[in-house]
Design a protein around this motif. Structure first.
Motif, PDB file in Angstrom:
ATOM      1  N   ASN A  43      55.078  -6.289 -19.815  1.00 57.83           N
ATOM      2  CA  ASN A  43      56.495  -5.883 -19.529  1.00 57.83           C
ATOM      3  C   ASN A  43      56.729  -6.074 -18.082  1.00 57.83           C
ATOM      4  OD1 ASN A  43      56.781  -4.250 -22.188  1.00 57.83           O
ATOM      5  ND2 ASN A  43      55.370  -2.930 -21.177  1.00 57.83           N
ATOM      6  N   VAL A  44      57.922  -6.526 -18.008  1.00 60.63           N
ATOM      7  CA  VAL A  44      58.447  -6.655 -16.556  1.00 60.63           C
ATOM      8  C   VAL A  44      59.837  -6.163 -16.434  1.00 60.63           C
ATOM      9  CG1 VAL A  44      59.248  -8.444 -14.872  1.00 60.63           C
ATOM     10  CG2 VAL A  44      57.121  -8.955 -16.346  1.00 60.63           C
ATOM     11  N   GLY A  45      60.056  -5.022 -15.552  1.00 64.93           N
ATOM     12  CA  GLY A  45      61.337  -4.528 -14.936  1.00 64.93           C
ATOM     13  C   GLY A  45      61.799  -3.931 -16.290  1.00 64.93           C
ATOM     14  N   GLY A  46      61.002  -3.293 -17.237  1.00 63.86           N
ATOM     15  CA  GLY A  46      61.496  -2.634 -18.560  1.00 63.86           C
ATOM     16  C   GLY A  46      61.657  -3.615 -19.663  1.00 63.86           C
ATOM     17  N   LEU A  47      61.592  -4.654 -19.488  1.00 63.50           N
ATOM     18  CA  LEU A  47      61.815  -5.745 -20.519  1.00 63.50           C
ATOM     19  C   LEU A  47      60.569  -5.981 -21.130  1.00 63.50           C
ATOM     20  CD1 LEU A  47      63.690  -7.741 -22.231  1.00 63.50           C
ATOM     21  CD2 LEU A  47      63.530  -9.284 -20.179  1.00 63.50           C
ATOM     22  N   GLU A  48      60.315  -6.199 -22.391  1.00 64.96           N
ATOM     23  CA  GLU A  48      59.062  -6.732 -23.022  1.00 64.96           C
ATOM     24  C   GLU A  48      59.017  -8.240 -22.983  1.00 64.96           C
ATOM     25  OE1 GLU A  48      56.822  -6.854 -27.158  1.00 64.96           O
ATOM     26  OE2 GLU A  48      57.265  -4.767 -26.655  1.00 64.96           O
ATOM     27  N   ILE A  49      58.036  -8.920 -22.155  1.00 66.87           N
ATOM     28  CA  ILE A  49      58.006 -10.359 -22.083  1.00 66.87           C
ATOM     29  C   ILE A  49      57.235 -10.822 -23.534  1.00 66.87           C
ATOM     30  CG2 ILE A  49      56.921 -12.344 -20.832  1.00 66.87           C
ATOM     31  CD1 ILE A  49      59.166 -10.799 -19.496  1.00 66.87           C
ATOM     32  N   GLY A  50      56.433 -10.031 -23.924  1.00 64.03           N
ATOM     33  CA  GLY A  50      55.874 -10.416 -25.214  1.00 64.03           C
ATOM     34  C   GLY A  50      54.294  -9.977 -25.282  1.00 64.03           C
ATOM     35  N   SER A  51      53.803 -10.283 -26.536  1.00 61.99           N
ATOM     36  CA  SER A  51      52.429  -9.859 -26.777  1.00 61.99           C
ATOM     37  C   SER A  51      51.412 -11.058 -26.539  1.00 61.99           C
ATOM     38  CB  SER A  51      52.267  -9.155 -28.091  1.00 61.99           C
ATOM     39  OG  SER A  51      52.472 -10.254 -29.164  1.00 61.99           O
ATOM     40  N   PHE A  52      50.253 -10.659 -26.000  1.00 69.82           N
ATOM     41  CA  PHE A  52      49.252 -11.941 -25.741  1.00 69.82           C
ATOM     42  C   PHE A  52      48.171 -11.657 -26.301  1.00 69.82           C
ATOM     43  CE2 PHE A  52      52.727 -11.924 -22.533  1.00 69.82           C
ATOM     44  CZ  PHE A  52      52.986 -13.417 -22.524  1.00 69.82           C
ATOM     45  N   SER A  53      47.374 -12.719 -26.911  1.00 66.85           N
ATOM     46  CA  SER A  53      45.992 -12.729 -26.943  1.00 66.85           C
ATOM     47  C   SER A  53      44.921 -12.983 -25.887  1.00 66.85           C
ATOM     48  CB  SER A  53      45.801 -13.989 -28.264  1.00 66.85           C
ATOM     49  OG  SER A  53      45.924 -15.147 -27.464  1.00 66.85           O
TER      50      SER A  53
END
Length: 154
Positions: free
Chosen positions: A20-30
């Motif tokens: 998450n960056v600044g409250g925004l979910e950038i994504g899920s990562f493996s």
């Protein structure tokens, strides 16, 4: 009265992270690497002290955070990169907006098990998948982020 031995919680599963960056979910990562810190050590020799050299803590260094995942349909990852580089950067008057972010380790049930909160982060490299007609590899994208440190989250 006990119904058997006490069950200890399983160790967290290291296979899935959310960024998450600044409250925004950038994504899920493996895959996430770069969760480390190193303190430089300054050596000071003292006259008359021959048994040891004083070692004092110096500056801390934080390596870049590298996040990898299969290509997703969300553009949040690339949009954040575009905001901090090229036309996005010049459109903001060549001022870089550093952001707070966090990596969240998920357990087997998909619930947060641990958090690391990053300070003054911005992306420095994004790379997309390599395409080959005969390949059966998963299409991966990668993001590299620099920051001014992290702290454990709650």
């Amino acid at each position: 009265m006990s119904n058997g031995p006490e069950r200890r919680p399983d160790a967290p599963f290291t296979g899935k992270f959310i960024f998450n960056v600044g409250g925004l979910e950038i994504g899920s990562f493996s895959e996430v690497s770069g969760l480390s810190v190193e303190v430089e050590v300054e050596e000071v020799q003292e006259g008359g002290q021959n048994h040891f050299v004083h070692k004092l803590p110096g500056r801390m260094s934080w390596p870049p955070l590298v996040l990898k995942r299969g290509v997703a349909d969300s553009d949040n990852l690339f949009e954040w990169f575009a905001e901090t580089s090229g036309e996005g950067f010049s459109g903001q008057g060549d001022k870089l907006e550093r952001r707070e972010g966090e990596v969240v380790l998920l357990d087997y049930a998909g619930e947060p098990a641990r958090r690391w909160q990053f300070i003054d982060a911005f992306p420095t490299r994004w790379s997309g998948p390599t395409f080959a007609a005969g390949s059966t590899d998963v299409a991966l994208e990668e993001l590299e982020i620099v920051h001014h440190g992290f702290r454990p989250g709650s």
